[in-house]
Every structure is written in C-alpha cells, then in structure tokens.
Scaffold this motif. Sequence first.
Motif, short mmCIF file in Angstrom:
data_model
loop_
_atom_site.label_atom_id
_atom_site.label_comp_id
_atom_site.label_asym_id
_atom_site.label_seq_id
_atom_site.Cartn_x
_atom_site.Cartn_y
_atom_site.Cartn_z
N GLY A 230 0.80 -1.23 0.00
CA GLY A 230 0.00 0.00 0.00
C GLY A 230 0.82 1.27 0.00
N LEU A 231 2.01 1.22 0.61
CA LEU A 231 2.85 2.41 0.70
C LEU A 231 3.87 2.51 -0.43
N ALA A 232 3.88 1.55 -1.34
CA ALA A 232 4.84 1.56 -2.44
C ALA A 232 4.54 2.70 -3.40
N ARG A 233 5.58 3.19 -4.03
CA ARG A 233 5.41 4.24 -5.03
C ARG A 233 4.69 3.70 -6.26
N PRO A 234 3.94 4.55 -6.97
CA PRO A 234 3.24 4.08 -8.17
C PRO A 234 4.22 3.47 -9.17
N GLY A 235 3.89 2.32 -9.68
CA GLY A 235 4.74 1.66 -10.65
C GLY A 235 5.84 0.80 -10.05
N GLN A 236 5.99 0.85 -8.73
CA GLN A 236 7.02 0.05 -8.08
C GLN A 236 6.56 -1.39 -7.95
N ALA A 237 7.37 -2.30 -8.47
CA ALA A 237 7.02 -3.71 -8.43
C ALA A 237 7.23 -4.26 -7.03
N MET A 238 6.14 -4.64 -6.36
CA MET A 238 6.23 -5.11 -4.98
C MET A 238 5.74 -6.54 -4.80
N LEU A 239 5.01 -7.08 -5.79
CA LEU A 239 4.39 -8.39 -5.59
C LEU A 239 5.42 -9.49 -5.38
N LYS A 240 6.44 -9.53 -6.21
CA LYS A 240 7.44 -10.60 -6.09
C LYS A 240 8.20 -10.54 -4.77
N PRO A 241 8.74 -9.38 -4.36
CA PRO A 241 9.44 -9.36 -3.06
C PRO A 241 8.53 -9.65 -1.88
N VAL A 242 7.27 -9.23 -1.96
CA VAL A 242 6.33 -9.51 -0.87
C VAL A 242 6.04 -11.01 -0.79
N LEU A 243 5.79 -11.64 -1.94
CA LEU A 243 5.56 -13.08 -1.94
C LEU A 243 6.80 -13.84 -1.46
N ALA A 244 7.98 -13.38 -1.86
CA ALA A 244 9.21 -14.02 -1.40
C ALA A 244 9.36 -13.90 0.10
N SER A 245 9.04 -12.72 0.66
CA SER A 245 9.13 -12.53 2.11
C SER A 245 8.13 -13.42 2.84
N ALA A 246 6.94 -13.57 2.27
CA ALA A 246 5.93 -14.43 2.90
C ALA A 246 6.40 -15.89 2.92
N VAL A 247 6.99 -16.34 1.81
CA VAL A 247 7.47 -17.72 1.74
C VAL A 247 8.60 -17.94 2.74
N VAL A 248 9.53 -17.00 2.82
CA VAL A 248 10.63 -17.13 3.76
C VAL A 248 10.11 -17.15 5.19
N PHE A 249 9.15 -16.28 5.48
CA PHE A 249 8.56 -16.25 6.83
C PHE A 249 7.95 -17.60 7.19
N LEU A 250 7.17 -18.16 6.28
CA LEU A 250 6.51 -19.44 6.56
C LEU A 250 7.52 -20.57 6.70
N LEU A 251 8.56 -20.54 5.89
CA LEU A 251 9.57 -21.59 6.00
C LEU A 251 10.28 -21.56 7.34
N ILE A 252 10.60 -20.35 7.80
CA ILE A 252 11.36 -20.22 9.05
C ILE A 252 10.46 -20.36 10.26
N ASN A 253 9.38 -19.57 10.29
CA ASN A 253 8.57 -19.47 11.50
C ASN A 253 7.52 -20.57 11.63
#
Length: 248
Positions: A181-204
């Motif tokens: 929501g706070l990303a700048r217009p046009g900034q690609a955030m989906l891939k890093p967000v999904l990667a962070s979610a996967v890493v979180f689930l793997l670790i935690n």
Amino acid sequence: MASKREGVPSGGLPESPPPSHEPLKQRHPPREPIFNQMPLGVVVLIGCIITAHLLFYLLEPAAKNNALNTFALSPAVFAQDVASNNWGPALTMLFGYQFLHGGTLHIVMNLAMLLQAGPIAEAGLRRNQHSTLRFVLFFLLCGVGGGLAFCALNPGTVGVTIGASGAISGVFAGFLWGAIGLARPGQAMLKPVLASAVVFLLINVGLAALARGFNFVPIAWESHLGGFVAGLILYPIFARTGGTKALS
C-alpha cells in the motif's frame, strides 16, 4: 570637498568585509531519536508486553502458577470452558497468553520482530485519529487467531502456550500488506512480498515445527501460522474501515 561615508570607498562601492580567519563549521542535519518516528500503537504494545513480563517475573512462585493457570492458553482447558459456556476464562486465555513470555530471549526476539514489522503495518492503517486503537485491536485479534489455530491443531492437549509470536506473525502479514500500500506508483512489490511471505513461513512455521518435533525448542508453530493467516485476512478490512480522514 566630497565627504566619505563610513564603509564606502572613494569609488562609491562598498568595501568587502575583512576575511574571517575562523574555520568554516560543517553543518550536519539534526539527529532525531529513532523513537520520535515510532508509531504510537507499536510503542503502546511494547510497553504493555514489557510491563506484563516484569510483573510476571516479580511474582512469588505460587502467584506465578496462578497467573499461568489463568492466562496461559491450554487447548484442553479452553475446550472445556467453551463447552461449559465459560466464556470469561476462555477469552482471558485467548488474550492473556499473548502478554506472557518464557524468558528474556523469548521476549527480546518477539519485540525485535514487532519493531521491524510494526511501524510499516501501522502506517498502512494511519488514516484517522483512531489508527492507534485499530492497530492494537488488529494485533490482539491476530493473537486470537494464533491461539485458536494452536487449540484446533492440538485438541485435548493439556500443555500450554504463551507469547506474542502469533500476534506478531499477524503484524508481519500486515507489514507485507502495508508495504504494498505504501509503495510508489509503478514500483514492483508483488514478487518481493511473496518471497518474504514464503521465507517467513519456511522459518517461522516449517523450521519451528522441526525444532519442536526434534525436541530442540518447544515453539508453537501453529500459533505462528494462525496469526499470519489472521493478519492476511484482517489487515485489508482494518485498512478499509479507517476512512480517508487525515490524522489531526
């Protein structure tokens, strides 16, 4: 004879000021303490968690056992209370277990994650004067989601779970939503967000389950998973209910 005014040479041009022999002072931007930028909801939660931790460890052993019996979440006791319509003790466990911790390392790790994810998560809710209350409520409900998941995946278990990990897992989910929501217009955030979610689930979740399965560390991975899922579901709802009125 023409008179000369003080500070004006004969040619009519002002004299240059004498050169200064003082070394030029390098200007540095003013430093602001980190907590000046910390959202109020994060500060309130940290204060409550630390206060509860200190009060718990100052209790006498008998009083400490009573506190655990009252606030620590036991799936077996919770199920009995719900079946008997004893909603007071059941809700006390669901909310109270979030503010008890098993030691210094436990609380430090949880607070470190709250400090990391909380500001972005709360910033995504900052639309009116009630954003602090909404963030605290969001935190608590994520903890409830984590507690319900622990009870559902451990039916009849007499053992208890304590700690804010489930609630903070939900805050991390809010952090991911907030980053989008706070990303700048046009900034690609989906891939890093999904990667962070996967890493979180793997670790935690994944590594936490292995750690408990091999009797290394008794981590309630079910609470992490339930809190994270609750955060994914609840955060967009809390963000939309804020309206568009700016903070006063």
